[in-house]
Design a protein around this motif. Structure first.
Motif, PDB file in Angstrom:
ATOM      1  N   ALA A 108       0.857  -1.199   0.000  1.00  0.00           N
ATOM      2  CA  ALA A 108       0.000   0.000   0.000  1.00  0.00           C
ATOM      3  C   ALA A 108       0.887   1.241   0.000  1.00  0.00           C
ATOM      4  N   PRO A 109       1.350   1.688  -1.165  1.00  0.00           N
ATOM      5  CA  PRO A 109       2.297   2.809  -1.248  1.00  0.00           C
ATOM      6  C   PRO A 109       1.787   4.097  -0.625  1.00  0.00           C
ATOM      7  N   GLY A 110       0.494   4.241  -0.487  1.00  0.00           N
ATOM      8  CA  GLY A 110      -0.056   5.479   0.070  1.00  0.00           C
ATOM      9  C   GLY A 110      -0.384   5.398   1.545  1.00  0.00           C
ATOM     10  N   ASN A 111       0.073   4.366   2.235  1.00  0.00           N
ATOM     11  CA  ASN A 111      -0.214   4.225   3.666  1.00  0.00           C
ATOM     12  C   ASN A 111       0.495   5.339   4.438  1.00  0.00           C
ATOM     13  N   ILE A 112      -0.276   6.291   4.930  1.00  0.00           N
ATOM     14  CA  ILE A 112       0.279   7.488   5.554  1.00  0.00           C
ATOM     15  C   ILE A 112       1.054   7.148   6.823  1.00  0.00           C
ATOM     16  N   ASP A 113       0.496   6.258   7.641  1.00  0.00           N
ATOM     17  CA  ASP A 113       1.174   5.921   8.898  1.00  0.00           C
ATOM     18  C   ASP A 113       2.528   5.276   8.630  1.00  0.00           C
ATOM     19  N   ALA A 114       2.584   4.386   7.649  1.00  0.00           N
ATOM     20  CA  ALA A 114       3.854   3.740   7.328  1.00  0.00           C
ATOM     21  C   ALA A 114       4.848   4.756   6.766  1.00  0.00           C
ATOM     22  N   LEU A 115       4.377   5.656   5.918  1.00  0.00           N
ATOM     23  CA  LEU A 115       5.257   6.688   5.372  1.00  0.00           C
ATOM     24  C   LEU A 115       5.799   7.587   6.482  1.00  0.00           C
ATOM     25  N   GLU A 140       1.801  15.484  -0.426  1.00  0.00           N
ATOM     26  CA  GLU A 140       1.245  15.327  -1.768  1.00  0.00           C
ATOM     27  C   GLU A 140       0.017  14.411  -1.729  1.00  0.00           C
ATOM     28  N   VAL A 141       0.087  13.376  -0.909  1.00  0.00           N
ATOM     29  CA  VAL A 141      -1.036  12.441  -0.785  1.00  0.00           C
ATOM     30  C   VAL A 141      -2.140  13.045   0.069  1.00  0.00           C
ATOM     31  N   ASP A 142      -1.746  13.728   1.138  1.00  0.00           N
ATOM     32  CA  ASP A 142      -2.701  14.290   2.096  1.00  0.00           C
ATOM     33  C   ASP A 142      -2.252  15.717   2.421  1.00  0.00           C
ATOM     34  N   PRO A 143      -2.694  16.729   1.656  1.00  0.00           N
ATOM     35  CA  PRO A 143      -2.148  18.092   1.745  1.00  0.00           C
ATOM     36  C   PRO A 143      -2.241  18.746   3.112  1.00  0.00           C
ATOM     37  N   VAL A 144      -3.163  18.329   3.963  1.00  0.00           N
ATOM     38  CA  VAL A 144      -3.293  18.976   5.269  1.00  0.00           C
ATOM     39  C   VAL A 144      -2.917  18.020   6.395  1.00  0.00           C
ATOM     40  N   ASN A 145      -2.060  17.051   6.114  1.00  0.00           N
ATOM     41  CA  ASN A 145      -1.669  16.094   7.150  1.00  0.00           C
ATOM     42  C   ASN A 145      -0.937  16.813   8.275  1.00  0.00           C
ATOM     43  N   SER A 146      -1.529  16.792   9.447  1.00  0.00           N
ATOM     44  CA  SER A 146      -1.019  17.575  10.569  1.00  0.00           C
ATOM     45  C   SER A 146       0.351  17.107  11.026  1.00  0.00           C
ATOM     46  N   ARG A 147       0.523  15.773  11.094  1.00  0.00           N
ATOM     47  CA  ARG A 147       1.800  15.255  11.573  1.00  0.00           C
ATOM     48  C   ARG A 147       2.943  15.621  10.642  1.00  0.00           C
ATOM     49  N   ALA A 148       2.724  15.484   9.336  1.00  0.00           N
ATOM     50  CA  ALA A 148       3.784  15.780   8.376  1.00  0.00           C
ATOM     51  C   ALA A 148       4.162  17.257   8.405  1.00  0.00           C
ATOM     52  N   HIS A 149       3.153  18.127   8.466  1.00  0.00           N
ATOM     53  CA  HIS A 149       3.451  19.563   8.520  1.00  0.00           C
ATOM     54  C   HIS A 149       4.200  19.911   9.806  1.00  0.00           C
ATOM     55  N   VAL A 171      -0.240  25.416   9.578  1.00  0.00           N
ATOM     56  CA  VAL A 171      -1.062  24.456   8.840  1.00  0.00           C
ATOM     57  C   VAL A 171      -1.379  23.253   9.714  1.00  0.00           C
ATOM     58  N   SER A 172      -0.370  22.760  10.428  1.00  0.00           N
ATOM     59  CA  SER A 172      -0.563  21.595  11.298  1.00  0.00           C
ATOM     60  C   SER A 172      -1.635  21.859  12.344  1.00  0.00           C
ATOM     61  N   LEU A 173      -1.555  23.021  13.000  1.00  0.00           N
ATOM     62  CA  LEU A 173      -2.508  23.327  14.070  1.00  0.00           C
ATOM     63  C   LEU A 173      -3.889  23.678  13.531  1.00  0.00           C
ATOM     64  N   SER A 174      -3.961  24.173  12.306  1.00  0.00           N
ATOM     65  CA  SER A 174      -5.274  24.443  11.721  1.00  0.00           C
ATOM     66  C   SER A 174      -6.034  23.144  11.485  1.00  0.00           C
ATOM     67  N   GLU A 175      -5.302  22.077  11.192  1.00  0.00           N
ATOM     68  CA  GLU A 175      -5.921  20.778  10.966  1.00  0.00           C
ATOM     69  C   GLU A 175      -6.128  20.025  12.275  1.00  0.00           C
TER      70      GLU A 175
END
Length: 463
Positions: A108-115, A140-149, A171-175
């Motif tokens: 599952a290349p788009g698995n956010i938790d694994a990425l 790119e997969v999840d534009p408002v991903n709080s953890r990544a930001h 951005v992180s805190l807005s999400e």
């Protein structure tokens, strides 16, 4: 979670705390099927409660064993694999964690938790560019991903790209307004920018969300210290010590507050002593303890601590001058000159240090050494440094030197020069004249400079 890491040495509690967040906050509970009506259902809450207990006590291997028991019931579940990778990372089994994560991403290349976990893994391994690339891919997969930001914000902070860090944290805190990484990171950024009230607000929110996370209190303690809320700062760092009594830097931080803000020398000494008990190989606690002992007139203890400092960090040049002076006071003149010379290499133009080196030759009775050093020192012509220094190699010049010093209008310089002349007199047949000059230097209404302290010491030890 760079903003959560205190600079210096850690005992691993930071990584363990991070895994707690990942394990119980960032991902869901893995799905485990019931195998049949006659088999007792798996009680997920109890399983993860035991894992949480082992993690909180730092026993990662037992946590891994408990997880593997649950993991074996549904080994192909991606969520289970991701959570398992968290524990492997906490246990330092990074290659195993990476293998599991790559396996998940192959399916599952788009698995956010694994990425996200793979990004953390790259960060732990020092692969900053790879970490950032993965985090950008998550966005790119999840534009408002709080953890990544939030994690990108920390990287930007590390790069001193504060504008970029602010944008990522916002951005992180807005999400997710309660994202602890973003709260602590943004709180640190605001502290750096001087918006202390807002910084304290964000850090307090982080503490409310995670009241047992030690670094929230450490960060807020710094902000409160800048706000001159010293009782609040002490309360926070003391709470951090209660949560993690074995963390070296907590005692350094509290000791500094006690020393600088409260002038509590003995309380600060207690903290620095405890830091040394925790890690007697790191130099910094010795630096602070040496300075306190010096200020309290405990010169033998201070000397031993400064010797420890240069033993453990040979290039810590701030220790060279006080160590040289203490060796001078111990009549170890050759060693004193070694460190005073090292100090002078970093403070070119401080001719007081040159006078002290010259005086050490005189105290040692090394006339040839004094003459050679005076020639090489090239003290500024027609300055008090030149005139006082000349006395050390030409005693007949004393009358002229005293006349020049007595006419000096700068009270600080005058007092310091009187020390050198008074100390020189103690090596002659007229020590009573030296005592008078030393008394004048010791009683001068000036700040506490080294010559004034040396004058007091020579009077106490000689007369």
């Amino acid at each position: 979670m760079r903003s959560l890491f205190h600079p210096g040495k850690s005992n691993g509690i930071v990584l363990i705390a991070l895994i707690l967040f990942l394990l119980f906050s960032c991902a869901g509970t893995p799905h485990v099927e019931e195998k049949g009506v006659e088999e007792k259902p798996v009680v997920i809450e109890e399983t993860y409660s035991s894992i949480g207990f082992y993690v909180s006590t730092g026993d990662i291997e037992k946590a891994i064993a408990a997880f593997e028991e649950a993991y074996s019931r549904d080994p192909e579940d991606p969520e289970t694999k991701v959570l398992y990778s968290n524990l492997l990372m906490a246990g330092g089994r990074l290659e195993e964690a990476a293998e599991i994560l790559r396996g998940v991403l192959n399916e599952a290349p788009g698995n956010i938790d694994a990425l996200y976990n793979l990004a953390l893994l790259e960060g732990f391994s020092g692969n900053k560019e790879a970490e950032l690339d993965i985090l950008k891919h998550i966005i790119e997969v999840d534009p408002v991903n709080s953890r990544a930001h939030a994690s990108i914000g920390e990287i930007r902070m590390e790069e001193k790209n504060y504008k970029g860090a602010r944008e990522s944290f916002e951005v992180s805190l807005s999400e997710d307004p309660e994202n602890i990484v973003a709260l602590l990171g943004f709180g640190n950024l605001l502290m750096r920018e001087g918006d202390l009230e807002k910084s304290e607000e964000l850090l307090s929110r982080a503490i409310e969300n995670e009241p047992d996370y030690v670094f929230g209190y450490i960060d807020r303690s710094r902000t409160r210290s800048y706000l001159d809320d010293i009782p609040g700062a002490i309360d926070d760092i003391t709470r951090a010590i209660e949560l993690d009594p074995g963390f070296y830097w907590n005692y350094i931080d509290r000791g500094k507050i006690r020393l600088v803000d409260l002038h509590d020398h003995e309380g600060a000494l207690d903290d620095f002593n405890r830091a040394i008990e925790i890690d007697d190989e790191y130099f910094l606690a010795y630096v602070y303890r040496a300075g306190i002992q010096n200020d309290l007139g405990r010169y033998a203890e201070s000397l031993q601590d400064y010797l420890k400092v240069v033993e453990k960090k040979t290039d810590y040049y701030f220790a060279y001058k006080p160590l040289g002076i203490l060796l001078f006071m111990s009549e170890e003149y050759s060693k004193a000159r070694e460190y005073l010379s090292r100090a002078y290499a970093y403070e070119r133009g401080n001719h007081y240090t040159q006078l002290l080196i010259l005086l050490s030759y005189v105290k040692e009775g090394n006339t040839k050494g004094a003459e050679q050093f005076y020639r090489e020192a090239r003290l500024p012509a027609d300055s008090l440094f030149y005139h006082v220094g000349r006395v050390f190699i030409d005693p007949g010049y004393i009358t002229h030197a005293i006349d020049r010093v007595s006419k000096e209008k700068d009270s600080m310089m005058k007092a310091r020069m009187l020390y050198y002349l008074g100390s020189w007199y103690l090596t002659t047949d007229t020590p009573t004249v030296g005592a008078r000059l030393l008394m004048e230097a010791a009683e001068a209404d000036i700040m506490d400079v080294e010559e004034k302290r040396l004058a007091v010491w020579e009077l106490e030890t000689t007369f």
